[in-house]
Design an enzyme around this catalytic site. Structure first.
Site, PDB file in Angstrom:
ATOM      1  N   ASP A   9       7.278 -18.745 -40.612  1.00 32.04           N
ATOM      2  CA  ASP A   9       8.297 -19.418 -40.159  1.00 32.04           C
ATOM      3  C   ASP A   9       8.187 -20.550 -39.231  1.00 32.04           C
ATOM      4  O   ASP A   9       7.079 -21.073 -39.159  1.00 32.04           O
ATOM      5  CB  ASP A   9       9.264 -18.248 -39.196  1.00 32.04           C
ATOM      6  CG  ASP A   9      10.703 -18.729 -38.755  1.00 32.04           C
ATOM      7  OD1 ASP A   9      11.182 -19.753 -39.420  1.00 32.04           O
ATOM      8  OD2 ASP A   9      10.994 -18.172 -37.695  1.00 32.04           O
ATOM      9  N   SER A  10       9.247 -21.307 -39.015  1.00 29.72           N
ATOM     10  CA  SER A  10       9.011 -22.465 -38.330  1.00 29.72           C
ATOM     11  C   SER A  10       8.802 -22.274 -36.747  1.00 29.72           C
ATOM     12  O   SER A  10       8.045 -22.945 -36.058  1.00 29.72           O
ATOM     13  CB  SER A  10      10.101 -23.444 -38.521  1.00 29.72           C
ATOM     14  OG  SER A  10      11.229 -22.912 -37.894  1.00 29.72           O
ATOM     15  N   TYR A  41      13.138 -26.601 -38.314  1.00 32.05           N
ATOM     16  CA  TYR A  41      12.909 -26.934 -39.907  1.00 32.05           C
ATOM     17  C   TYR A  41      14.358 -27.355 -40.105  1.00 32.05           C
ATOM     18  O   TYR A  41      14.400 -28.122 -41.130  1.00 32.05           O
ATOM     19  CB  TYR A  41      12.629 -25.665 -40.364  1.00 32.05           C
ATOM     20  CG  TYR A  41      11.134 -25.920 -40.884  1.00 32.05           C
ATOM     21  CD1 TYR A  41      10.326 -26.584 -40.134  1.00 32.05           C
ATOM     22  CD2 TYR A  41      10.442 -24.917 -41.904  1.00 32.05           C
ATOM     23  CE1 TYR A  41       8.930 -26.512 -40.439  1.00 32.05           C
ATOM     24  CE2 TYR A  41       9.236 -24.679 -41.992  1.00 32.05           C
ATOM     25  CZ  TYR A  41       8.450 -25.802 -41.361  1.00 32.05           C
ATOM     26  OH  TYR A  41       7.146 -25.522 -41.708  1.00 32.05           O
ATOM     27  N   GLY A  42      15.600 -26.976 -39.513  1.00 34.25           N
ATOM     28  CA  GLY A  42      16.713 -27.382 -39.855  1.00 34.25           C
ATOM     29  C   GLY A  42      16.812 -28.991 -39.880  1.00 34.25           C
ATOM     30  O   GLY A  42      17.964 -29.350 -40.482  1.00 34.25           O
ATOM     31  N   CYS A  73      12.267 -17.602 -42.947  1.00 30.73           N
ATOM     32  CA  CYS A  73      12.953 -18.847 -42.827  1.00 30.73           C
ATOM     33  C   CYS A  73      14.073 -19.148 -43.542  1.00 30.73           C
ATOM     34  O   CYS A  73      13.756 -19.344 -44.670  1.00 30.73           O
ATOM     35  CB  CYS A  73      11.975 -19.832 -42.324  1.00 30.73           C
ATOM     36  SG  CYS A  73      12.920 -21.430 -41.901  1.00 30.73           S
ATOM     37  N   ASN A  74      15.219 -19.086 -43.311  1.00 33.81           N
ATOM     38  CA  ASN A  74      16.191 -19.277 -44.426  1.00 33.81           C
ATOM     39  C   ASN A  74      16.408 -20.686 -44.779  1.00 33.81           C
ATOM     40  O   ASN A  74      16.508 -20.939 -46.003  1.00 33.81           O
ATOM     41  CB  ASN A  74      17.737 -18.876 -43.704  1.00 33.81           C
ATOM     42  CG  ASN A  74      17.861 -17.440 -43.515  1.00 33.81           C
ATOM     43  OD1 ASN A  74      17.402 -16.759 -42.608  1.00 33.81           O
ATOM     44  ND2 ASN A  74      18.586 -16.882 -44.403  1.00 33.81           N
ATOM     45  N   THR A  75      16.190 -21.564 -43.941  1.00 36.40           N
ATOM     46  CA  THR A  75      16.204 -23.019 -44.073  1.00 36.40           C
ATOM     47  C   THR A  75      15.066 -23.393 -45.117  1.00 36.40           C
ATOM     48  O   THR A  75      15.215 -24.161 -46.078  1.00 36.40           O
ATOM     49  CB  THR A  75      15.945 -23.683 -43.090  1.00 36.40           C
ATOM     50  OG1 THR A  75      17.023 -23.667 -42.069  1.00 36.40           O
ATOM     51  CG2 THR A  75      16.052 -25.441 -43.117  1.00 36.40           C
ATOM     52  N   CYS A 180      19.711 -17.001 -40.007  1.00 35.78           N
ATOM     53  CA  CYS A 180      18.595 -17.587 -39.545  1.00 35.78           C
ATOM     54  C   CYS A 180      17.845 -16.619 -38.773  1.00 35.78           C
ATOM     55  O   CYS A 180      18.442 -15.753 -38.181  1.00 35.78           O
ATOM     56  CB  CYS A 180      18.955 -18.809 -38.465  1.00 35.78           C
ATOM     57  SG  CYS A 180      17.427 -19.335 -37.540  1.00 35.78           S
ATOM     58  N   THR A 181      16.600 -16.354 -39.177  1.00 35.14           N
ATOM     59  CA  THR A 181      15.777 -15.254 -38.566  1.00 35.14           C
ATOM     60  C   THR A 181      15.581 -15.375 -37.119  1.00 35.14           C
ATOM     61  O   THR A 181      15.270 -14.209 -36.615  1.00 35.14           O
ATOM     62  CB  THR A 181      14.326 -15.107 -39.221  1.00 35.14           C
ATOM     63  OG1 THR A 181      13.694 -16.489 -39.313  1.00 35.14           O
ATOM     64  CG2 THR A 181      14.312 -14.871 -40.905  1.00 35.14           C
ATOM     65  N   HIS A 182      16.146 -16.434 -36.565  1.00 35.96           N
ATOM     66  CA  HIS A 182      15.860 -16.397 -34.994  1.00 35.96           C
ATOM     67  C   HIS A 182      17.013 -15.571 -34.401  1.00 35.96           C
ATOM     68  O   HIS A 182      16.875 -15.331 -33.414  1.00 35.96           O
ATOM     69  CB  HIS A 182      15.878 -17.837 -34.375  1.00 35.96           C
ATOM     70  CG  HIS A 182      14.640 -18.496 -34.567  1.00 35.96           C
ATOM     71  ND1 HIS A 182      14.071 -19.027 -35.756  1.00 35.96           N
ATOM     72  CD2 HIS A 182      13.859 -18.865 -33.558  1.00 35.96           C
ATOM     73  CE1 HIS A 182      13.092 -19.742 -35.760  1.00 35.96           C
ATOM     74  NE2 HIS A 182      12.705 -19.602 -34.358  1.00 35.96           N
TER      75      HIS A 182
END
Length: 265
Positions: A9-10, A41-42, A73-75, A180-182
């Site tokens: 992930d970022s 990352y967005g 990470c979705n982005t 978003c995984t966050h």
């Protein structure tokens, strides 16, 4: 030998996905990597996203005998999966917003994601395919990603600031896709703002099932206690707090992987 699972992930939001995967596959060796030098990352271009993720993931695949890669990470998932699947000979799993399951339970849906994710054609295709008769509201916020990161190192969430971000959705949505995984780390606070009856859906459990399906049987002794490895792309001032978080999840101390190129946003 246990399977080696790389989760990327970022930031540390991908730990929400890690927890879901570990619940279904407890007897595996986990390697968690996050590109804190490129966070968030967005706000990166697609070319930079592909370059950074490809370099870091290939480096770790050479260092560890990785059996499967999870882009938590979705982005990044909306951009880098085709490239990674060309570069690697092992399965690569990405995360996508849980639009389909949300549309099965609601027609007043909110998609909460990064600014990049809500602009991508992939996201609009998901909505068109699975939620065409639903009212889907989109909200992209980089600040929410930062708030989740801050919470994970012990900084309380500012509910006044969160209310300002989410206030346009009050009474407008009854199901929110955490795109978003966050964001699963902000479940409690989001419900405080939007109400306890709002349903929050994320992709973690579905991703875990997919990883388990692709890996097949996991050959490890139940008595084995496997400590994970965790890497960041650059040194961080939050190392002490992060190590505390990772230790609680059975990871060894944070290691700096290093990235040879400066980030040109």
């Amino acid at each position: 030998m246990p399977k080696n699972i790389l989760i990327f992930d970022s930031g540390i939001g991908g730990l929400s996905v890690f927890k879901d995967i570990r619940y279904q596959i407890p007897l595996a060796k986990y390697i968690y990597a996050f590109d804190n030098a490129g966070f968030p990352y967005g706000e990166l271009t697609e070319d930079i996203l592909i370059e950074r993720t490809s370099y870091i993931i290939q480096k770790l695949c050479h260092r560890h005998k990785i059996d499967i890669v999870v882009i938590a990470c979705n982005t990044a998932s909306t951009v880098v999966l085709p490239t990674l699947r060309t570069l690697l000979s092992i399965p690569v799993v990405g995360v996508v917003p849980a639009i389909k399951p949300a549309a099965l339970v609601s027609q007043k849906i909110g998609l909460l994601a990064t600014p990049a994710t809500i602009k991508r054609s992939y996201t609009f295709d998901l909505i068109k395919s699975f939620a065409s008769i639903s009212d889907v509201k989109l909200l992209g916020s980089t600040r929410l990603v930062e708030m989740a990161e801050e919470k994970m190192v012990g900084i309380p969430v500012n509910l006044i600031e969160l209310d300002e971000i989410l206030k346009s959705w009050k009474g407008q949505v009854d199901c929110i896709v955490l795109g978003c995984t966050h964001f699963p780390f902000l479940r409690k606070e989001i419900k405080e703002i939007l109400g306890r009856n709002v349903l929050l859906i994320d992709s973690g459990e579905a991703i875990a099932r997919r990883v388990k399906q692709l890996l097949g049987s996991v050959d490890a002794n139940k008595g084995d206690h496997l400590f994970g490895e965790v890497y960041c792309s650059a040194s961080t001032k939050n190392e002490e707090a992060l190590n505390k978080t990772f230790k609680e999840l059975d990871f060894n101390p944070l290691q700096t992987l290093g990235y040879p190129k400066s980030l040109d946003r």
